[in-house]
Design a protein around this motif. Structure first.
Motif, PDB file in Angstrom:
ATOM      1  N   UNK A  10       0.810  -1.213   0.000  1.00  0.00           N
ATOM      2  CA  UNK A  10       0.000   0.000   0.000  1.00  0.00           C
ATOM      3  C   UNK A  10       0.850   1.273   0.000  1.00  0.00           C
ATOM      4  N   UNK A  11       1.934   1.234   0.770  1.00  0.00           N
ATOM      5  CA  UNK A  11       2.681   2.473   1.002  1.00  0.00           C
ATOM      6  C   UNK A  11       3.982   2.568   0.228  1.00  0.00           C
ATOM      7  N   UNK A  12       4.340   1.542  -0.506  1.00  0.00           N
ATOM      8  CA  UNK A  12       5.645   1.581  -1.163  1.00  0.00           C
ATOM      9  C   UNK A  12       5.760   2.768  -2.124  1.00  0.00           C
ATOM     10  N   UNK A  13       4.671   3.087  -2.801  1.00  0.00           N
ATOM     11  CA  UNK A  13       4.714   4.174  -3.774  1.00  0.00           C
ATOM     12  C   UNK A  13       5.016   5.508  -3.118  1.00  0.00           C
ATOM     13  N   UNK A  14       4.285   5.791  -2.042  1.00  0.00           N
ATOM     14  CA  UNK A  14       4.480   7.093  -1.404  1.00  0.00           C
ATOM     15  C   UNK A  14       5.792   7.152  -0.639  1.00  0.00           C
ATOM     16  N   UNK A  15       6.139   6.059   0.023  1.00  0.00           N
ATOM     17  CA  UNK A  15       7.430   6.045   0.734  1.00  0.00           C
ATOM     18  C   UNK A  15       8.566   6.243  -0.266  1.00  0.00           C
ATOM     19  N   UNK A  16       8.470   5.536  -1.380  1.00  0.00           N
ATOM     20  CA  UNK A  16       9.534   5.656  -2.392  1.00  0.00           C
ATOM     21  C   UNK A  16       9.615   7.083  -2.939  1.00  0.00           C
ATOM     22  N   UNK A  17       8.460   7.672  -3.193  1.00  0.00           N
ATOM     23  CA  UNK A  17       8.463   9.028  -3.755  1.00  0.00           C
ATOM     24  C   UNK A  17       8.955  10.063  -2.754  1.00  0.00           C
ATOM     25  N   UNK A 126       3.576  16.923   2.712  1.00  0.00           N
ATOM     26  CA  UNK A 126       2.218  17.363   2.388  1.00  0.00           C
ATOM     27  C   UNK A 126       1.799  16.895   0.986  1.00  0.00           C
ATOM     28  N   UNK A 127       2.628  17.153   0.001  1.00  0.00           N
ATOM     29  CA  UNK A 127       2.220  16.926  -1.384  1.00  0.00           C
ATOM     30  C   UNK A 127       2.449  15.491  -1.856  1.00  0.00           C
ATOM     31  N   UNK A 128       3.488  14.869  -1.360  1.00  0.00           N
ATOM     32  CA  UNK A 128       3.791  13.512  -1.836  1.00  0.00           C
ATOM     33  C   UNK A 128       3.209  12.455  -0.906  1.00  0.00           C
ATOM     34  N   UNK A 129       3.437  12.629   0.399  1.00  0.00           N
ATOM     35  CA  UNK A 129       2.885  11.655   1.344  1.00  0.00           C
ATOM     36  C   UNK A 129       1.425  11.952   1.668  1.00  0.00           C
ATOM     37  N   UNK A 130       0.984  13.142   1.318  1.00  0.00           N
ATOM     38  CA  UNK A 130      -0.401  13.554   1.519  1.00  0.00           C
ATOM     39  C   UNK A 130      -0.814  13.515   2.986  1.00  0.00           C
ATOM     40  N   UNK A 131       0.088  13.926   3.841  1.00  0.00           N
ATOM     41  CA  UNK A 131      -0.225  13.991   5.266  1.00  0.00           C
ATOM     42  C   UNK A 131      -0.908  15.316   5.581  1.00  0.00           C
ATOM     43  N   UNK A 132      -1.729  15.286   6.624  1.00  0.00           N
ATOM     44  CA  UNK A 132      -2.381  16.512   7.066  1.00  0.00           C
ATOM     45  C   UNK A 132      -1.388  17.366   7.849  1.00  0.00           C
ATOM     46  N   UNK A 133      -1.771  18.616   8.076  1.00  0.00           N
ATOM     47  CA  UNK A 133      -0.908  19.491   8.863  1.00  0.00           C
ATOM     48  C   UNK A 133      -0.665  18.888  10.251  1.00  0.00           C
ATOM     49  N   UNK A 134      -1.725  18.345  10.803  1.00  0.00           N
ATOM     50  CA  UNK A 134      -1.630  17.772  12.142  1.00  0.00           C
ATOM     51  C   UNK A 134      -0.655  16.594  12.147  1.00  0.00           C
ATOM     52  N   UNK A 135      -0.774  15.743  11.142  1.00  0.00           N
ATOM     53  CA  UNK A 135       0.122  14.578  11.069  1.00  0.00           C
ATOM     54  C   UNK A 135       1.575  15.015  10.880  1.00  0.00           C
ATOM     55  N   UNK A 136       1.771  16.009  10.034  1.00  0.00           N
ATOM     56  CA  UNK A 136       3.143  16.492   9.801  1.00  0.00           C
ATOM     57  C   UNK A 136       3.705  17.076  11.090  1.00  0.00           C
ATOM     58  N   UNK A 137       2.864  17.864  11.788  1.00  0.00           N
ATOM     59  CA  UNK A 137       3.319  18.482  13.039  1.00  0.00           C
ATOM     60  C   UNK A 137       3.711  17.423  14.052  1.00  0.00           C
ATOM     61  N   UNK A 138       2.898  16.400  14.160  1.00  0.00           N
ATOM     62  CA  UNK A 138       3.186  15.335  15.120  1.00  0.00           C
ATOM     63  C   UNK A 138       4.442  14.584  14.725  1.00  0.00           C
TER      64      UNK A 138
ATOM     65  N   UNK B  54       6.335   9.023  -9.118  1.00  0.00           N
ATOM     66  CA  UNK B  54       7.075   8.021  -9.878  1.00  0.00           C
ATOM     67  C   UNK B  54       6.711   6.642  -9.373  1.00  0.00           C
ATOM     68  N   UNK B  55       6.505   5.761 -10.315  1.00  0.00           N
ATOM     69  CA  UNK B  55       6.189   4.383  -9.907  1.00  0.00           C
ATOM     70  C   UNK B  55       7.443   3.746  -9.298  1.00  0.00           C
ATOM     71  N   UNK B  56       7.300   3.158  -8.122  1.00  0.00           N
ATOM     72  CA  UNK B  56       8.490   2.519  -7.533  1.00  0.00           C
ATOM     73  C   UNK B  56       8.900   1.297  -8.350  1.00  0.00           C
ATOM     74  N   UNK B  57      10.164   0.927  -8.272  1.00  0.00           N
ATOM     75  CA  UNK B  57      10.609  -0.260  -9.015  1.00  0.00           C
ATOM     76  C   UNK B  57       9.817  -1.497  -8.596  1.00  0.00           C
ATOM     77  N   UNK B  58       9.577  -2.363  -9.552  1.00  0.00           N
ATOM     78  CA  UNK B  58       8.802  -3.575  -9.261  1.00  0.00           C
ATOM     79  C   UNK B  58       9.475  -4.461  -8.218  1.00  0.00           C
ATOM     80  N   UNK B  59      10.773  -4.274  -8.055  1.00  0.00           N
ATOM     81  CA  UNK B  59      11.506  -5.155  -7.146  1.00  0.00           C
ATOM     82  C   UNK B  59      11.469  -4.669  -5.706  1.00  0.00           C
ATOM     83  N   UNK B  60      10.862  -3.502  -5.477  1.00  0.00           N
ATOM     84  CA  UNK B  60      10.919  -2.944  -4.121  1.00  0.00           C
ATOM     85  C   UNK B  60      10.195  -3.838  -3.108  1.00  0.00           C
ATOM     86  N   UNK B  61       8.906  -4.050  -3.325  1.00  0.00           N
ATOM     87  CA  UNK B  61       8.144  -4.852  -2.351  1.00  0.00           C
ATOM     88  C   UNK B  61       8.655  -6.288  -2.270  1.00  0.00           C
ATOM     89  N   UNK B  62       8.873  -6.969  -3.405  1.00  0.00           N
ATOM     90  CA  UNK B  62       9.414  -8.339  -3.297  1.00  0.00           C
ATOM     91  C   UNK B  62      10.767  -8.368  -2.602  1.00  0.00           C
TER      92      UNK B  62
END
Lengths: 190, 244
Positions: A10-17, A126-138, B54-62
């Protein structure tokens, strides 16, 4: 284990970005993202639910990115710039830019790299992880008002850089606004 | 006309402004093109951030799941285990060889001279000074039959010392090329791996000739050893400061 697998998916995309925004290159972002999830796995047993898993995961991300920034600073890669006098790239060597979304994104990426870390941190959360102000502050252990202030200043700085590099039209009302308000000064309070 | 407070305008764009303040900002924007333009710029920035995704690499989660031991890359684990089994088999074979060496063998330091004489007598093999020990007549593990003739001049097998060039420093015959009888051994060992007398296996040397039947190349000194790759157990990661 299924829950953790789901968390990663679920979170790999946002964490990676978020990592990508902080460290600036895909390889480091990949390594940082893996490090974040591995730390999350190791800390799962100690997680008591005092904050949401979501916030906790981004705290790990911010810490990993901060460690990365510290290491980079030690190597001489510090990002330092004045809030009002941002060191901008010479627009003469920039290709003609348009308002197209892709071009804006590319220019924005470059501008982001020039932001002071504490601004980049807040605007990315805020823009990438889409956290609220409150979440960012915490997460950052700062006041919500500080989040609000840093966000607005970060946006003004980004806008100023984009204008100077031609990513906002010269005749845009924003430029007129800038001319009236010295590009980021207060224009009054509603 | 007074303009918006920029912090409030920024928070308004984020939907983070309390409704009572948002009402005022909304009303102001209708009459102030300058603030409206600034709001549009802020909104455009949000669009820009969305385009940055950006789409993360396919290998990240695995990769994460593999590192914590929940992944599906079991074939790699099996390869490591197979390699270890192969190395263990080689070590056992070497120990058997070392135990069965005759007293006259050059590896037994005191008998180097006798071995030299034996090699000189064997005219057929003397033409190939660098030839490795003769290969066993099959692909199986080196058994007693292969080396049973050891110590009998003229017989075939390890007793035929003509394959070993005479060494001046016969008192320190520290190493000997060891044949690898089976091509299934996959990693960490080459046919020319040298085994010292005490059974220690030195790291493979660059330039060592490759075994013809070896299906996989032996790792170079810079590559991780199989033991380096075994860190798939979750227990290998004790809890640390990752706790919230």
């Amino acid at each position: 284990m299924d829950e953790f697998s789901e968390l990663v998916r679920t979170h790999q995309g946002r964490v990676y970005n978020v990592c990508l925004r902080f460290c600036g290159n895909p390889d480091d972002a990949f390594d940082l993202s893996q490090e974040v999830f591995l730390k999350a796995w190791r800390g799962m047993e100690g997680f008591r639910g005092e904050s949401s898993v979501y916030t906790w995961l981004y705290r790990l991300t911010v810490n990993a990115c901060a460690d990365f920034a510290r290491k980079k600073a030690r190597r001489g890669g510090t990002v330092s710039l004045d809030e009002t006098q941002l060191p901008l790239p010479d627009a003469r060597f920039e290709p003609a830019l348009t308002l197209e979304r892709k071009e804006l994104a590319r220019a924005l990426e470059e501008a982001l790299k020039r932001l002071p870390p504490e601004y980049r941190q807040v605007v990315t959360l805020r823009e990438t992880a889409e956290l609220s102000y409150k979440e960012i502050a915490k997460l950052l252990e700062i006041e919500e008002g500080t989040v609000k202030s840093r966000l607005s200043r970060a946006r003004l700085a980004l806008r100023e850089m984009l204008i100077k590099t031609g990513n906002y039209p010269e005749d845009s009302a924003s430029n007129r606004h800038k001319a009236n308000g010295k590009g980021g000064g207060r224009h009054g309070t509603l | 006309m007074e303009h918006c407070d920029i912090e409030n305008l920024s928070a308004f764009i984020d939907g983070e402004l309390p409704e009572e303040s948002a009402v005022h900002v909304r009303a102001h924007l209708e009459h102030c093109p300058s603030c409206r333009a600034l709001a549009d710029d802020f909104a455009a920035l949000k669009d820009g951030f969305a385009a940055l995704e950006t789409k993360p690499p396919d290998t990240l989660a695995p990769g994460v799941m593999y590192k914590i031991g929940l992944g599906a890359e079991l074939p790699r684990v099996r390869r490591v285990i197979t390699s270890l089994v192969g190395v263990a088999a080689c070590l056992i074979a070497v120990l058997i060889i070392a135990r069965n060496l005759p007293a006259s063998h050059p590896l037994n330091g005191a008998a180097g001279g006798g071995a030299l004489e034996s090699g000189v007598e064997n005219a057929d093999m003397g033409d190939m000074p660098n030839m490795p020990a003769p290969e066993a007549g099959g692909a199986g593990m080196p058994g007693g039959s292969i080396f049973s003739g050891a110590g009998q001049p003229g017989s075939h097998g390890m007793d035929d010392t003509s394959g070993f060039p005479p060494k001046a420093d016969a008192e320190a015959p520290a190493a000997v090329p060891v044949p690898v009888p089976d091509g299934n051994i996959t990693g960490g060992f080459s046919p020319e791996t040298e085994i010292t007398e005490d059974g220690a296996v030195p790291p493979p040397q660059n330039g060592a000739p490759a075994m013809e039947r070896d299906p996989e190349p032996s790792p170079s000194p810079g590559e991780p050893s199989p033991s380096d790759e075994i860190e798939v157990s979750p227990s290998a990661f004790p809890p640390d400061d990752g706790s919230p």
